[in-house]
Each structure stands twice: as C-alpha cells, then as structure tokens.
Design an enzyme around this catalytic site. Structure first.
Site, PDB file in Angstrom:
ATOM      1  N   VAL A 218       3.912   1.306   2.306  1.00 58.48           N
ATOM      2  CA  VAL A 218       3.877   0.175   3.228  1.00 58.48           C
ATOM      3  C   VAL A 218       4.308  -1.085   2.490  1.00 58.48           C
ATOM      4  O   VAL A 218       3.855  -1.347   1.374  1.00 58.48           O
ATOM      5  CB  VAL A 218       2.465  -0.041   3.811  1.00 58.48           C
ATOM      6  CG1 VAL A 218       2.485  -1.157   4.866  1.00 58.48           C
ATOM      7  CG2 VAL A 218       1.934   1.244   4.424  1.00 58.48           C
TER       8      VAL A 218
ATOM      9  N   ASP B 106      -6.622  10.541  12.322  1.00 56.10           N
ATOM     10  CA  ASP B 106      -6.665  10.213  10.894  1.00 56.10           C
ATOM     11  C   ASP B 106      -7.484   8.942  10.664  1.00 56.10           C
ATOM     12  O   ASP B 106      -7.057   8.017   9.974  1.00 56.10           O
ATOM     13  CB  ASP B 106      -5.245  10.050  10.341  1.00 56.10           C
ATOM     14  CG  ASP B 106      -5.198  10.089   8.813  1.00 56.10           C
ATOM     15  OD1 ASP B 106      -6.158  10.609   8.202  1.00 56.10           O
ATOM     16  OD2 ASP B 106      -4.220   9.594   8.228  1.00 56.10           O
TER      17      ASP B 106
ATOM     18  N   GLY C 107       0.818  -1.201   0.000  1.00 51.15           N
ATOM     19  CA  GLY C 107       0.000   0.000   0.000  1.00 51.15           C
ATOM     20  C   GLY C 107       0.850   1.248   0.000  1.00 51.15           C
ATOM     21  O   GLY C 107       2.038   1.206   0.354  1.00 51.15           O
ATOM     22  N   ARG C 108       0.256   2.358  -0.401  1.00 53.42           N
ATOM     23  CA  ARG C 108       0.970   3.637  -0.376  1.00 53.42           C
ATOM     24  C   ARG C 108      -0.012   4.784  -0.373  1.00 53.42           C
ATOM     25  O   ARG C 108      -1.167   4.658  -0.777  1.00 53.42           O
ATOM     26  CB  ARG C 108       1.921   3.769  -1.559  1.00 53.42           C
ATOM     27  CG  ARG C 108       1.237   3.904  -2.919  1.00 53.42           C
ATOM     28  CD  ARG C 108       2.221   4.348  -3.980  1.00 53.42           C
ATOM     29  NE  ARG C 108       3.322   3.414  -4.139  1.00 53.42           N
ATOM     30  CZ  ARG C 108       4.500   3.718  -4.675  1.00 53.42           C
ATOM     31  NH1 ARG C 108       4.727   4.936  -5.091  1.00 53.42           N
ATOM     32  NH2 ARG C 108       5.453   2.812  -4.806  1.00 53.42           N
ATOM     33  N   GLY C 109       0.478   5.915   0.112  1.00 52.21           N
ATOM     34  CA  GLY C 109      -0.270   7.159   0.074  1.00 52.21           C
ATOM     35  C   GLY C 109       0.692   8.263  -0.323  1.00 52.21           C
ATOM     36  O   GLY C 109       1.831   8.010  -0.713  1.00 52.21           O
ATOM     37  N   GLY C 110       0.233   9.511  -0.203  1.00 57.20           N
ATOM     38  CA  GLY C 110       1.069  10.618  -0.606  1.00 57.20           C
ATOM     39  C   GLY C 110       2.306  10.802   0.252  1.00 57.20           C
ATOM     40  O   GLY C 110       3.313  11.336  -0.208  1.00 57.20           O
ATOM     41  N   MET C 111       2.241  10.354   1.509  1.00 60.34           N
ATOM     42  CA  MET C 111       3.334  10.603   2.437  1.00 60.34           C
ATOM     43  C   MET C 111       3.950   9.325   2.992  1.00 60.34           C
ATOM     44  O   MET C 111       4.799   9.400   3.881  1.00 60.34           O
ATOM     45  CB  MET C 111       2.831  11.459   3.609  1.00 60.34           C
ATOM     46  CG  MET C 111       2.191  12.772   3.205  1.00 60.34           C
ATOM     47  SD  MET C 111       3.326  13.871   2.341  1.00 60.34           S
ATOM     48  CE  MET C 111       4.411  14.330   3.688  1.00 60.34           C
TER      49      MET C 111
END
Length: 334
Positions: free
Chosen positions: A36, A145, A29-33
């Site tokens: 994983v 969050d 997984g990944r996001g903007g910041m």
C-alpha cells in the site's frame, strides 16, 4: 498505460513514480500479497491510499472477477466507518485499488504499542467495526478478512468520540482463490489468527463468518492475544475448527465471567450458534459487563520484559512483482 520500466533504486526513489494515473509518495504498509502506498491522484489532485495486489491474484480469473464486483459494491456503500473506494482496476497484470487516505494508524500498530486496551476503548472500536460490517452484509457483501491490520484508527471529534474507526479492504476477499481458500500450492491466503472455521473447510460463508473474525479481534484487544495460538499454521487451522476457545478471563481476569459466555457464542464453530449480526455480539458484550457493574477504565499493563516498537525504519524496496508497473518520474500513463 504507456511503456513502463522496472524500478530497482532505493526506496526514496519511489517518489514521483506513476501507475495508472497515480503518483507514488511513500509506502505506508505491506503484507504477503499486497503493498500500500500513499499516492496523489493526478486527475483529481487528491491524496489516496493505493493498494497493489500480487500478480498471482490477477492471474486467477475467479478472484479477478470477484475483486472487480466486490470493489464496485464496496464503492457504493456510503457508511462513516467504511473506507470509501474510489477506483479498482488492473494495469500490467497487477490489480490495484484506490481508497481514501486515512491519517492515523491501524489497530495492529495500536495493539503492538499499547497491548490490551481498556474495555471502554475496545468496545467503542468494536462497535464501529460492527456497524460497518453489518452495513456491508445488508448489501450482500461479506468481508472475510477482518483483522487488526484492516481496522484503521483515526483521531475522533471530541472526548466522547476519541477515535474514529474505518474498516478497509473490501473487495480483496481471499476465499475466492479456490473452494478451500488455499492457493494452488496449498498456502492459505488470509490471516490465520482470525479466520472462521467454515472458511477453512470451504463451506459457504455469510456475515456470521465476520462475526467470528470480529470476536477474535475483540479477544485480542482485551486479552492481548487472539483466542488461538499454536506453533504452526496447520495446528492453528485445526484449533479454529475443533478446539474450544480459552475463556476471555484467562487472559483478562479483571473482566466479569459473563464476558466469557458472550465470546464463546461469537466464536462458536457453527455459524448457526453465533450471534446473527456483529452489532448483536457487541451489544451482548456491553450488556454482560454492565449487568455486573464493571467500571474498570484501565487495561492490564504489559508483561515484564515486553518491549515497545522502536523508531520507524526506512521503508523497504518495493516487492519484485510491483516494480514493473512503475513508470519514470513525470511520465504520465498512456
């Protein structure tokens, strides 16, 4: 840690790379910041979820201190619906946190695949998340969050408990970047669909900001969309602070109108007007629908033309900021 080298190969070449005593197996997984990975703890020979945070977070002294403190607090909480934290630290200017690897998908994937959930499913999930949040609040920890991507849904134990839910990402609270929750370039760090008004305005926060965010998540699980949807980020931030949320029944007309009152209180602009705990909110929602004899077990079907996600695509390259922390295959960190 020993000398590292940038990684510039194909995604599959991540296998075998090492960082801080963990060998990368695959991206999950990944996001903007953050990104994983599923990884192997080489010291204890166990599989973990390893999350790397973007260097700009490590460069913020306030965030780094809070990250360390809140990761330790989260690691000390023994709760069945909180993902255990094994370790948190910093290597080569990148913060990382190692957590229990949970087999399953997050609530974001579940909603993208299935759309609105049956009431019983939505409230089962909400109750487990609420229990985790209230336990954290009892330890003086506010999540800040809460969103579908931070709610992991694993297989349950039996037909009465078909899913087991975990809340993750404690210790990664974004509010500490500045008093307003914005970075130096004015970008809000977090997920705008679920952010409480007091987080946006920079006021002090407590567990009731998590009540608001959980209510946004519950609204989405039942109606198929979060309470506020706007064309741009600033309009969305304004809506959280000043606009009244739409009735839940406008997106889920099969639910009793009593549910609208519960969601309206949980989404109140002032924390003083909300429920004082997450479990109180979920209990009120259950009581409201039970009092009206609601027994529906099926959620509305997807709207015509809505498509489900296709087969999973190969994982992307690691973000540029993460490449420098990887060492070559077989090289143990020093």
């Amino acid at each position: 840690m020993g000398e590292t080298q940038p990684f510039a190969g194909r995604p599959s070449e991540l296998v075998g790379r090492q960082i801080a005593g963990y060998r990368i197996e695959r991206e999950i997984g990944r996001g903007g910041m953050a990104v994983v990975y599923r990884a192997k703890d080489l010291r204890l020979d166990r599989t973990v979820a390893l999350k790397l945070l973007a260097p700009e977070l490590a460069r913020n002294d306030t965030f780094r201190r809070r990250f360390t403190h809140e990761s330790r607090v989260a690691a000390a909480i023994d709760h069945p619906h909180i993902v255990p934290v094994f370790e948190a630290g910093e290597t080569d200017g990148v913060l990382y946190i190692a957590m229990r690897y949970v087999a399953g998908r997050d609530l974001r994937h579940l909603l993208d695949r299935e759309g609105p959930l049956p009431l019983t499913t939505a409230t089962r999930i909400a109750a487990q998340v609420a229990s985790a949040l209230d336990a954290a609040h009892d330890h003086g920890l506010v999540h800040r969050d809460v969103k579908p991507g931070n709610i992991l849904v694993a297989q349950g134990t039996d037909s009465d408990h078909p899913e087991h839910v975990y809340l993750t990402d404690f210790g990664l609270t974004k509010k500490s970047l500045s008093l307003t929750g914005f970075t130096s370039v004015g970008q809000f760090v977090g997920t705008l669909d679920y952010v409480a008004p007091e987080q946006i305005s920079g006021k002090p926060v407590d567990g009731r900001c998590d009540v608001y965010s959980l209510a946004c998540v519950v609204h989405e699980t039942l109606a198929g969309r979060p309470p506020f949807q706007r064309d741009d980020d600033m309009a969305l931030l304004w809506a959280h602070q000043y606009d009244e949320p739409p009735p839940l029944t406008s997106g889920r007309p099969d639910l009793p109108s009593a549910a609208d009152e519960v969601l309206a209180q949980a989404l109140a602009k002032s924390p003083d007007d909300r429920y004082d705990s997450c479990l109180s909110f979920v209990a009120a929602l259950r009581a409201a629908v039970t009092a009206h004899g609601f027994r529906a077990e099926r959620a509305p079907t997807r709207a015509a033309g809505t498509t489900t996600p296709g087969p999973p695509q190969p994982p992307p390259e690691p973000p540029l900021w993460a490449r420098a922390v990887f060492s070559g295959p077989g090289r143990a960190p020093g």
